[in-house]
Scaffold this motif. Structure first.
Motif, PDB file in Angstrom:
ATOM      1  N   ALA A   5       0.833  -1.207   0.000  1.00 52.89           N
ATOM      2  CA  ALA A   5       0.000   0.000   0.000  1.00 52.89           C
ATOM      3  C   ALA A   5       0.867   1.256   0.000  1.00 52.89           C
ATOM      4  O   ALA A   5       0.585   2.214  -0.720  1.00 52.89           O
ATOM      5  N   ARG A   7       3.793   1.559  -1.185  1.00 54.42           N
ATOM      6  CA  ARG A   7       4.358   1.641  -2.525  1.00 54.42           C
ATOM      7  C   ARG A   7       3.318   2.189  -3.507  1.00 54.42           C
ATOM      8  O   ARG A   7       3.618   3.041  -4.348  1.00 54.42           O
ATOM      9  N   ALA A   8       2.086   1.708  -3.382  1.00 55.73           N
ATOM     10  CA  ALA A   8       1.028   2.156  -4.294  1.00 55.73           C
ATOM     11  C   ALA A   8       0.798   3.659  -4.153  1.00 55.73           C
ATOM     12  O   ALA A   8       0.704   4.376  -5.151  1.00 55.73           O
ATOM     13  N   ILE A   9       0.714   4.136  -2.925  1.00 57.02           N
ATOM     14  CA  ILE A   9       0.487   5.571  -2.703  1.00 57.02           C
ATOM     15  C   ILE A   9       1.681   6.358  -3.251  1.00 57.02           C
ATOM     16  O   ILE A   9       1.518   7.355  -3.955  1.00 57.02           O
ATOM     17  N   PHE A  12       1.745   6.403  -7.030  1.00 61.66           N
ATOM     18  CA  PHE A  12       0.633   7.186  -7.557  1.00 61.66           C
ATOM     19  C   PHE A  12       0.938   8.676  -7.442  1.00 61.66           C
ATOM     20  O   PHE A  12       0.676   9.445  -8.361  1.00 61.66           O
ATOM     21  N   ALA A  15       3.629   9.651  -9.865  1.00 63.64           N
ATOM     22  CA  ALA A  15       3.103   9.728 -11.228  1.00 63.64           C
ATOM     23  C   ALA A  15       2.602  11.141 -11.520  1.00 63.64           C
ATOM     24  O   ALA A  15       2.774  11.657 -12.624  1.00 63.64           O
ATOM     25  N   ARG A  16       1.993  11.772 -10.512  1.00 64.34           N
ATOM     26  CA  ARG A  16       1.522  13.144 -10.682  1.00 64.34           C
ATOM     27  C   ARG A  16       2.698  14.070 -11.000  1.00 64.34           C
ATOM     28  O   ARG A  16       2.620  14.941 -11.844  1.00 64.34           O
ATOM     29  N   ARG A  19       3.965  13.363 -14.491  1.00 68.59           N
ATOM     30  CA  ARG A  19       3.006  13.796 -15.492  1.00 68.59           C
ATOM     31  C   ARG A  19       3.255  15.262 -15.840  1.00 68.59           C
ATOM     32  O   ARG A  19       3.038  15.696 -16.948  1.00 68.59           O
ATOM     33  N   TYR A 106       2.478   9.354   1.330  1.00 66.60           N
ATOM     34  CA  TYR A 106       2.339  10.736   0.869  1.00 66.60           C
ATOM     35  C   TYR A 106       3.572  11.573   1.180  1.00 66.60           C
ATOM     36  O   TYR A 106       4.071  12.312   0.337  1.00 66.60           O
TER      37      TYR A 106
ATOM     38  N   PHE B 101      -3.595   1.388  -8.697  1.00 69.97           N
ATOM     39  CA  PHE B 101      -3.414   2.037  -7.399  1.00 69.97           C
ATOM     40  C   PHE B 101      -4.318   1.395  -6.343  1.00 69.97           C
ATOM     41  O   PHE B 101      -3.870   1.048  -5.247  1.00 69.97           O
ATOM     42  N   GLY B 104      -3.096  -1.986  -5.240  1.00 65.12           N
ATOM     43  CA  GLY B 104      -1.940  -1.870  -4.353  1.00 65.12           C
ATOM     44  C   GLY B 104      -2.326  -1.362  -2.975  1.00 65.12           C
ATOM     45  O   GLY B 104      -1.851  -1.863  -1.964  1.00 65.12           O
ATOM     46  N   LEU B 105      -3.212  -0.380  -2.969  1.00 61.39           N
ATOM     47  CA  LEU B 105      -3.641   0.212  -1.705  1.00 61.39           C
ATOM     48  C   LEU B 105      -4.263  -0.842  -0.799  1.00 61.39           C
ATOM     49  O   LEU B 105      -4.139  -0.783   0.419  1.00 61.39           O
TER      50      LEU B 105
END
Lengths: 253, 312
Positions: A5, A7-9, A12, A15-16, A19, A106, B101, B104-105
Motif C-alpha cells: 500500500a 508503494r502504491a500511494i 501514484f 506519477a503526478r 506527469r 504521501y 493504485f 496496491g492500496l
C-alpha cells in the motif's frame, strides 16, 4: 506494515510529479537562475565575499533550502488535500492501511519530489558559481531531514486546510517570510545586534545555518544546535500527525 | 455457514445529537444480493460508511467474514470493495493506473492479468489509457466499480450505483451485478429505485430514519405484504357500484367500465369466487378479468408511511 500500500500511494503520487515533469522542473531551475542573476550578479558585485565565500556561492545553500522547503510543503499539502477535495479520500479511509502507512506514502513522495528539486538546483548552481561541499554527508543528511520534516508539515497543512486559500496561507504568510528572514541571502552576523537576537527565534535560521556549514564549514549557530532544531521540528510534526490520526481530526467522522 | 457480514446493534450519532443509525442489526450470507431500500437521509450511506471504516460507529459491532472491523481491520477491509455514490476520481489519471493504485492500496501485489480481466468485464479495456476526465459519466461509474473490484473483494457495496444513470446503463449495471454474483461475490446495494431491488435482489431491507424496518426474502416479502387486485371489466359502464356488491369495497374506474377488488393472496378466503358469483347475480356482463400483483414500491411506501405514523 502494508508495504504494498505504501508503494502504491508513493508511486501514484510520483506519477503526478512525472506527469507534469516539465513544469515541476523548469520553474525551479528558472527561478534559481533568476536568483543567481539578480542576487549573485547585481548584489554580489557589491558584497564580494561573506566569511571567505563569494556571494554567489554563499546563497546556494539558502536557495536550495528555500525551494526544498516550499516544494516539500506544497507537494505534501496538495497530495493529501486533493483527495479530500475531489472525494477520493474514501478509498484511503476504507483501505486496509493504518495512518502510518498513509503518511509514509504521501510524505515519502513529497519529500522525494523536494529532494529532486533540491538536487536540480544544486546542479544548476554549478553552472553559475564555484560551489564546494566541505561535509558532503552532513549536506545530504540536512537535505533529507529538511525534505522530510517540511513534507510532514505540509501533510498537516493539507489535512487542516478546508479550501485552496488555506492551503496557500501557511506557506505564503509564515514559511516564505521565515525563510527569507532566516539568512537565505545573508549571514545573520551582518545584521545589527537587535535583529540578530530576533533572528535566533526563527527556526529556519538553524536549518540554513547548518546546511551552509555543510557546504562551507562556517555557520551562524553551532552545528549541534542546528541538528537539534531540525530533529525537534521533525519530532513535533510527527507528534501532531500522530494526534491527528488518533482523533481522526478533519478526516474521519 | 459463517455470515460474510454481521452487524450487531450498530449506532451512530453525530456531535449535534443527530442519530443516523439507531441500533441496526443485519446478517448477510455469502453469495446473496441484498438491496437496502430507503428514502434519502434514511441512513443507508452511513451504514455502508461505517462498515467500510470511513465513519466511526458510536456503538455496536461489525464483523466481515468473522473479522471485527476495528480490532482486525486489515483482514476485514481486505474483503470489502466499495463503490461510492459520488463519482470521486482523479480527473487527470489514466484509467488503468487508478485501478492499479486501488489494488496496491488494498495490499494486493501487482497482477496485470487480474486487472485486464476486470477492465474487460466492465468494458473499460479499450479506454484503459484514457484520462478519467475524458470519460462519460457512465464510464466513470464503471471505473469506480473496477477500482472496488481490483483487490478481488468478497463483499461489494454499491451505494446507489444507478442514481442519475440512464435506463440503458442501469440495465448494464444490473448485468454486471448478476455477473459478480455468479463469481460468488456478495453484494449489498442501496437504492431508492424500487424496480432495481425488485429486478436484482435476493433479499430486501427497508431503512427509514436510521432503523432497519425489515429484511426479508424478496419473494416472501412480496407474498406477505403483497396485495393483489382483481379488475373486473364490464361490457356496459355503470353509474355506481350496485347495492348487492357494496360489501366488497369495490372501486369503480375507467368511466364505470371496471370494478377493482383488492384482496390478500395469503388469506384463507380471497373472496373471489363469491365476488364473481355476486357480480353475475347482479346481472352484470363480464368482458374480461385481470389480476395485478402490487409492486415492491407499494409495499415500501406502505411501510415507510406506517413508520411515520407510528413516530408522529
Amino acid at each position: 506494515m502494508n508495504w504494498t500500500a505504501i508503494r502504491a500511494i508513493y508511486l501514484f503520487e510520483m506519477a503526478r510529479f512525472f506527469r507534469t515533469l516539465a513544469q515541476s522542473l523548469i520553474s525551479p531551475v528558472l527561478s534559481t537562475s533568476l536568483y543567481f542573476v539578480v542576487f549573485g550578479a547585481a548584489i554580489g558585485s557589491r558584497i564580494q565575499e561573506i566569511e571567505g565565500v563569494s556571494y554567489g556561492a554563499f546563497i546556494v545553500p539558502g536557495l536550495i533550502m528555500l525551494s526544498v522547503i516550499t516544494q516539500a510543503i506544497s507537494n505534501a499539502s496538495f497530495g493529501i488535500y486533493f483527495p479530500k477535495f475531489i472525494g477520493t479520500i474514501y478509498e484511503l479511509l476504507s483501505a486496509p492501511v493504518n495512518f502510518l502507512e498513509i503518511v509514509a506514502g504521501y510524505v515519502g513522495a513529497a519529500a522525494t519530489k523536494a529532494l529532486f528539486i533540491g538536487i536540480i538546483i544544486l546542479i544548476t548552481a554549478f553552472f553559475f558559481v564555484d560551489v564546494t561541499i566541505a561535509h558532503p554527508l552532513a549536506m545530504v543528511a540536512f537535505l533529507l531531514l529538511t525534505c522530510l520534516s517540511f513534507a510532514l508539515l505540509g501533510f498537516i497543512i493539507g489535512i487542516w486546510a478546508g479550501n485552496f486559500e488555506q492551503l496557500q496561507l501557511v506557506p505564503l504568510l509564515v514559511v516564505t517570510p521565515l525563510v527569507f528572514l532566516g539568512g537565505a541571502f545573508y549571514s545573520i552576523s551582518m545584521l545589527p545586534p537587535v535583529w540578530q537576537t530576533i533572528s535566533y527565534f526563527n527556526p529556519v535560521v538553524y536549518l540554513i545555518s547548518g546546511f551552509r556549514w555543510a557546504f562551507f564549514g562556517s555557520a551562524d549557530v553551532p552545528i549541534a544546535l542546528s541538528l537539534m532544531a531540525i530533529a525537534g521540528f521533525t519530532a513535533a510534526c510527527l507528534l501532531v500527525i500522530g494526534w491527528i490520526f488518533k482523533t481522526g481530526w478533519r478526516i474521519r467522522q | 455457514m459463517q455470515p460474510i457480514l454481521d452487524i450487531a446493534d450498530l449506532r451512530k450519532s453525530y456531535g449535534d445529537g443527530f442519530e443516523a443509525l439507531k441500533g441496526v442489526s443485519l446478517r448477510i450470507e455469502p453469495g446473496e444480493i441484498i438491496a437496502l431500500l430507503g428514502p434519502n437521509g434514511a441512513g443507508k450511506t452511513t451504514l455502508i460508511s461505517t462498515v467500510c471504516g470511513i465513519t466511526t460507529a458510536t456503538s455496536g459491532t461489525v464483523a466481515v467474514g468473522g473479522h471485527d472491523i476495528i480490532r482486525d481491520f486489515r483482514a476485514a477491509r481486505s474483503m470489502i470493495g466499495l463503490v461510492p455514490q459520488e463519482i470521486n476520481l482523479e480527473p487527470f489519471e489514466r484509467v488503468i493506473n487508478t485501478v492499479r493504485f486501488s489494488r496496491g492500496l488494498f495490499g494486493k501485489s501487482p497482477d496485470e492479468a487480474a486487472i485486464e480481466k476486470i477492465l474487460r468485464q466492465l468494458s473499460l479495456w479499450d479506454k484503459r489509457n484514457n484520462q478519467i476526465r475524458e470519460l462519460s459519466g457512465g464510464m466513470k461509474r464503471r471505473v469506480l466499480i473496477a477500482k472496488a473490484l481490483s483487490h478481488e473483494p468478497r463483499l461489494l457495496f454499491l451505494d446507489e450505483p444507478t442514481a442519475g444513470v440512464d435506463v440503458e446503463l442501469r440495465k448494464d449495471m444490473w448485468e454486471i451485478v448478476e455477473g459478480l454474483k455468479a463469481d460468488g461475490v456478495t453484494i449489498v446495494l442501496t437504492t431508492h429505485y424500487i424496480e432495481e431491488a425488485e429486478a436484482i435482489a435476493d433479499r430486501v431491507g427497508v431503512i427509514a430514519k436510521g432503523e432497519l424496518l425489515l429484511v426479508e426474502d424478496k419473494a416472501d416479502l412480496m407474498a406477505r405484504m403483497g396485495q393483489k387486485q382483481l379488475d373486473v371489466q364490464l361490457s356496459a359502464p355503470l353509474e355506481d357500484v350496485p347495492e348487492a356488491l357494496a360489501k366488497y369495497d369495490l372501486t369503480l374506474c375507467e368511466g364505470g367500465r371496471t370494478l377493482t377488488y383488492s384482496y390478500d393472496t395469503r388469506a384463507d378466503r380471497t373472496g373471489i369466487t363469491k365476488l364473481l358469483r355476486d357480480v353475475s347475480e347482479a346481472g352484470l356482463v363480464l368482458r374480461d378479468v385481470v389480476t395485478r400483483q402490487s409492486s415492491l414500491e407499494d409495499i415500501f411506501v406502505g411501510l415507510v408511511h406506517e413508520e411515520e405514523e407510528a413516530t408522529s
